[in-house]
Design a protein around this motif. Structure first.
Motif, PDB file in Angstrom:
ATOM      1  N   ILE A 132     -49.074  14.382 -35.564  1.00 35.49           N
ATOM      2  CA  ILE A 132     -48.206  15.200 -36.411  1.00 35.49           C
ATOM      3  C   ILE A 132     -47.433  16.185 -35.542  1.00 35.49           C
ATOM      4  O   ILE A 132     -48.033  16.963 -34.791  1.00 35.49           O
ATOM      5  CB  ILE A 132     -49.024  15.949 -37.470  1.00 35.49           C
ATOM      6  CG1 ILE A 132     -49.788  14.945 -38.357  1.00 35.49           C
ATOM      7  CG2 ILE A 132     -48.123  16.839 -38.324  1.00 35.49           C
ATOM      8  CD1 ILE A 132     -50.858  15.568 -39.213  1.00 35.49           C
ATOM      9  N   PHE A 133     -46.104  16.152 -35.650  1.00 39.40           N
ATOM     10  CA  PHE A 133     -45.230  17.026 -34.872  1.00 39.40           C
ATOM     11  C   PHE A 133     -44.690  18.148 -35.748  1.00 39.40           C
ATOM     12  O   PHE A 133     -44.223  17.903 -36.864  1.00 39.40           O
ATOM     13  CB  PHE A 133     -44.045  16.236 -34.301  1.00 39.40           C
ATOM     14  CG  PHE A 133     -44.417  15.235 -33.250  1.00 39.40           C
ATOM     15  CD1 PHE A 133     -44.366  15.572 -31.900  1.00 39.40           C
ATOM     16  CD2 PHE A 133     -44.796  13.940 -33.597  1.00 39.40           C
ATOM     17  CE1 PHE A 133     -44.697  14.640 -30.921  1.00 39.40           C
ATOM     18  CE2 PHE A 133     -45.127  13.005 -32.634  1.00 39.40           C
ATOM     19  CZ  PHE A 133     -45.074  13.360 -31.290  1.00 39.40           C
ATOM     20  N   GLY A 134     -44.697  19.365 -35.224  1.00 37.97           N
ATOM     21  CA  GLY A 134     -44.072  20.498 -35.886  1.00 37.97           C
ATOM     22  C   GLY A 134     -42.946  21.002 -35.001  1.00 37.97           C
ATOM     23  O   GLY A 134     -43.169  21.382 -33.853  1.00 37.97           O
ATOM     24  N   LEU A 135     -41.725  20.997 -35.515  1.00 36.12           N
ATOM     25  CA  LEU A 135     -40.555  21.360 -34.717  1.00 36.12           C
ATOM     26  C   LEU A 135     -40.288  22.858 -34.798  1.00 36.12           C
ATOM     27  O   LEU A 135     -39.524  23.331 -35.621  1.00 36.12           O
ATOM     28  CB  LEU A 135     -39.325  20.568 -35.183  1.00 36.12           C
ATOM     29  CG  LEU A 135     -38.095  20.676 -34.277  1.00 36.12           C
ATOM     30  CD1 LEU A 135     -38.366  20.076 -32.912  1.00 36.12           C
ATOM     31  CD2 LEU A 135     -36.895  19.982 -34.913  1.00 36.12           C
ATOM     32  N   GLY A 136     -40.936  23.611 -33.928  1.00 42.50           N
ATOM     33  CA  GLY A 136     -40.749  25.054 -33.893  1.00 42.50           C
ATOM     34  C   GLY A 136     -42.058  25.776 -33.660  1.00 42.50           C
ATOM     35  O   GLY A 136     -43.124  25.322 -34.108  1.00 42.50           O
ATOM     36  N   PHE A 137     -41.991  26.909 -32.957  1.00 47.99           N
ATOM     37  CA  PHE A 137     -43.210  27.640 -32.621  1.00 47.99           C
ATOM     38  C   PHE A 137     -43.957  28.106 -33.871  1.00 47.99           C
ATOM     39  O   PHE A 137     -45.164  28.348 -33.835  1.00 47.99           O
ATOM     40  CB  PHE A 137     -42.862  28.846 -31.738  1.00 47.99           C
ATOM     41  CG  PHE A 137     -42.468  30.081 -32.508  1.00 47.99           C
ATOM     42  CD1 PHE A 137     -43.370  31.118 -32.682  1.00 47.99           C
ATOM     43  CD2 PHE A 137     -41.207  30.193 -33.080  1.00 47.99           C
ATOM     44  CE1 PHE A 137     -43.022  32.251 -33.411  1.00 47.99           C
ATOM     45  CE2 PHE A 137     -40.853  31.319 -33.799  1.00 47.99           C
ATOM     46  CZ  PHE A 137     -41.761  32.358 -33.962  1.00 47.99           C
ATOM     47  N   GLN A 138     -43.234  28.198 -35.002  1.00 53.82           N
ATOM     48  CA  GLN A 138     -43.862  28.661 -36.249  1.00 53.82           C
ATOM     49  C   GLN A 138     -45.000  27.756 -36.692  1.00 53.82           C
ATOM     50  O   GLN A 138     -45.846  28.155 -37.487  1.00 53.82           O
ATOM     51  CB  GLN A 138     -42.824  28.727 -37.372  1.00 53.82           C
ATOM     52  CG  GLN A 138     -41.565  29.505 -37.017  1.00 53.82           C
ATOM     53  CD  GLN A 138     -40.444  28.585 -36.572  1.00 53.82           C
ATOM     54  OE1 GLN A 138     -40.640  27.728 -35.712  1.00 53.82           O
ATOM     55  NE2 GLN A 138     -39.262  28.760 -37.135  1.00 53.82           N
ATOM     56  N   PHE A 139     -45.019  26.530 -36.192  1.00 51.61           N
ATOM     57  CA  PHE A 139     -46.068  25.585 -36.574  1.00 51.61           C
ATOM     58  C   PHE A 139     -47.362  25.801 -35.779  1.00 51.61           C
ATOM     59  O   PHE A 139     -48.352  25.102 -36.011  1.00 51.61           O
ATOM     60  CB  PHE A 139     -45.595  24.141 -36.357  1.00 51.61           C
ATOM     61  CG  PHE A 139     -44.601  23.665 -37.379  1.00 51.61           C
ATOM     62  CD1 PHE A 139     -45.023  23.122 -38.580  1.00 51.61           C
ATOM     63  CD2 PHE A 139     -43.238  23.780 -37.148  1.00 51.61           C
ATOM     64  CE1 PHE A 139     -44.107  22.695 -39.532  1.00 51.61           C
ATOM     65  CE2 PHE A 139     -42.316  23.353 -38.083  1.00 51.61           C
ATOM     66  CZ  PHE A 139     -42.745  22.815 -39.279  1.00 51.61           C
ATOM     67  N   GLY A 140     -47.350  26.765 -34.856  1.00 50.69           N
ATOM     68  CA  GLY A 140     -48.514  26.975 -34.000  1.00 50.69           C
ATOM     69  C   GLY A 140     -49.802  27.224 -34.754  1.00 50.69           C
ATOM     70  O   GLY A 140     -50.766  26.447 -34.670  1.00 50.69           O
ATOM     71  N   ASP A 141     -49.852  28.324 -35.487  1.00 52.09           N
ATOM     72  CA  ASP A 141     -51.075  28.659 -36.236  1.00 52.09           C
ATOM     73  C   ASP A 141     -51.400  27.629 -37.317  1.00 52.09           C
ATOM     74  O   ASP A 141     -52.575  27.265 -37.492  1.00 52.09           O
ATOM     75  CB  ASP A 141     -50.946  30.056 -36.845  1.00 52.09           C
ATOM     76  CG  ASP A 141     -51.018  31.154 -35.793  1.00 52.09           C
ATOM     77  OD1 ASP A 141     -51.551  30.886 -34.696  1.00 52.09           O
ATOM     78  OD2 ASP A 141     -50.521  32.268 -36.054  1.00 52.09           O
ATOM     79  N   PRO A 142     -50.396  27.134 -38.064  1.00 56.65           N
ATOM     80  CA  PRO A 142     -50.702  26.089 -39.052  1.00 56.65           C
ATOM     81  C   PRO A 142     -51.346  24.854 -38.432  1.00 56.65           C
ATOM     82  O   PRO A 142     -52.285  24.287 -39.004  1.00 56.65           O
ATOM     83  CB  PRO A 142     -49.331  25.756 -39.651  1.00 56.65           C
ATOM     84  CG  PRO A 142     -48.573  27.029 -39.545  1.00 56.65           C
ATOM     85  CD  PRO A 142     -48.997  27.606 -38.214  1.00 56.65           C
ATOM     86  N   CYS A 143     -50.866  24.451 -37.260  1.00 51.67           N
ATOM     87  CA  CYS A 143     -51.438  23.266 -36.616  1.00 51.67           C
ATOM     88  C   CYS A 143     -52.837  23.544 -36.075  1.00 51.67           C
ATOM     89  O   CYS A 143     -53.721  22.681 -36.152  1.00 51.67           O
ATOM     90  CB  CYS A 143     -50.522  22.780 -35.489  1.00 51.67           C
ATOM     91  SG  CYS A 143     -49.071  21.861 -36.075  1.00 51.67           S
ATOM     92  N   LEU A 144     -53.055  24.733 -35.540  1.00 54.84           N
ATOM     93  CA  LEU A 144     -54.399  25.082 -35.067  1.00 54.84           C
ATOM     94  C   LEU A 144     -55.391  25.054 -36.220  1.00 54.84           C
ATOM     95  O   LEU A 144     -56.514  24.561 -36.075  1.00 54.84           O
ATOM     96  CB  LEU A 144     -54.390  26.471 -34.425  1.00 54.84           C
ATOM     97  CG  LEU A 144     -53.918  26.589 -32.985  1.00 54.84           C
ATOM     98  CD1 LEU A 144     -54.002  28.048 -32.526  1.00 54.84           C
ATOM     99  CD2 LEU A 144     -54.743  25.714 -32.052  1.00 54.84           C
ATOM    100  N   SER A 145     -54.978  25.579 -37.353  1.00 53.13           N
ATOM    101  CA  SER A 145     -55.858  25.602 -38.527  1.00 53.13           C
ATOM    102  C   SER A 145     -56.170  24.182 -38.988  1.00 53.13           C
ATOM    103  O   SER A 145     -57.339  23.842 -39.248  1.00 53.13           O
ATOM    104  CB  SER A 145     -55.185  26.390 -39.654  1.00 53.13           C
ATOM    105  OG  SER A 145     -55.988  26.384 -40.819  1.00 53.13           O
TER     106      SER A 145
END
Length: 343
Positions: free
Chosen positions: A103-116
């Motif tokens: 799963i790719f998140g395009l932008g640093f904003q996806f950092g915490d959501p992806c860690l969770s």
């Protein structure tokens, strides 16, 4: 009668033995078929975007990379557009729950959501573009666009007739502040007396807002404007076109948007990085951590000058080429600044 019964029983025995001999083979075939079907299940890839997939900039480049991955590796794909910060964790978690492998998140904003989400789904791999988070199943990828924006700032200052240039940026977040500050550094390296105007529009999609910001810079004497605002940045180019001033494109060759306005663009593609990561994952070589990609890796480039090729002084073009080589061989390192400076 006895002879007939003996013969009949013998035939039955042969048929029975023959049937017994076939069954293991049929079961094995069925088992192998099931195993083969499992092995042939395509990897499932999802891409989460902060803007529209057809923005002509960074979202579209990532989307194009996803489409190429589908063709090249036969993966199953899905994507979601225009995600707000409040929706990101739900989006990546939902994809993980659906069995998506990468799963790719395009932008640093996806950092915490992806860690969770990564904690809940340890067998799922997550990639955050322009992120700064990492885990065993989380990879943050950074594109060194500070290198290319430094060069565009340098070029802008060298061709400016007013010694005033501008940069229209999106939201004031690290991945956007970085290229804006690099543009300013490049302009000052070319001409220490250059006035650099920077405006953060707080939007990646509001074209009118970016156009208004660029117009304000033009009113202050700027005659060359760069941008780092994704879709919104096209508004800055439009403002320059309407006023007969010059602009720099971003993330893709944007000369076609205004051929007599866009002098040069930087080109980099998270799509290329996405394709590389998908290939590694398909080969079982995914690794979490933080990775950066720039001129030396061939991910960052400058677009052609198009109709400006003969309008830009040869010495300026040679200076740009020399700077690119210095960046590649490591003798010129562009600082990464991710907080706004007011000098």
């Amino acid at each position: 009668m006895k002879r007939f019964l003996s013969t009949f029983l013998a035939v039955l025995l042969v048929l029975a033995l023959s049937g017994c001999g076939e069954r293991p083979s049929q079961l094995d075939d069925s088992s192998n078929s099931s195993a083969n079907n499992d092995a042939e299940q395509p990897m499932k890839i999802a891409l989460c975007l902060t803007g529209p997939a057809n923005d002509g900039g960074w979202c579209q480049l990532a989307y194009d990379g996803l489409m190429t991955a589908k063709e090249q590796y036969g993966v199953e794909i899905s994507y979601t557009e225009n995600l707000q910060t409040t929706d990101m964790e739900a989006a990546v978690t939902d994809y993980a729950a659906q069995g998506y492998n990468l799963i790719f998140g395009l932008g640093f904003q996806f950092g915490d959501p992806c860690l969770s989400a990564a904690e809940k789904y340890p067998d799922t791999r997550f990639v955050v573009f322009e992120g700064s988070v990492e885990a065993e199943n989380v990879l943050s990828c950074k594109i060194s666009n500070e290198q290319s924006r430094y060069l565009l700032g340098y070029l802008a200052a060298r061709i400016s007739k007013t010694s005033t240039v501008g940069f229209v940026a999106g939201p004031a977040q690290p991945s956007i502040i970085k290229p804006a500050e690099a543009f300013k550094m490049g302009a000052r390296a070319a001409n220490p007396d250059t006035k650099v105007l920077i405006t953060y529009c707080e939007s990646f999609t509001d074209v009118a807002l970016a156009k208004e910001a660029a117009a304000a810079m033009l009113d202050q004497g700027a005659d060359v404007i760069g941008h780092g605002a994704n879709t919104a940045g096209t508004g800055a180019i439009k403002a320059c076109e309407e006023r007969g001033k010059l602009a720099m494109g971003a993330a893709a060759d944007q000369n076609s948007l205004a051929p007599n306005t866009v002098v040069c663009s930087d080109m980099y593609s998270f799509g290329n990085v996405l394709l590389y990561i998908v290939g590694a994952a398909v080969d079982g070589k995914f690794e979490g951590g933080i990775q950066s990609y720039g001129f030396a890796e061939g991910i960052v480039q400058l677009a052609p000058y198009h109709s400006f090729e003969d309008k830009i002084p040869t010495e300026v073009k040679e200076e740009i080429e020399s700077l690119i080589q210095q960046i590649k061989d490591g003798t010129l390192i562009i600082p990464v600044i991710e907080t706004v400076t007011n000098d």
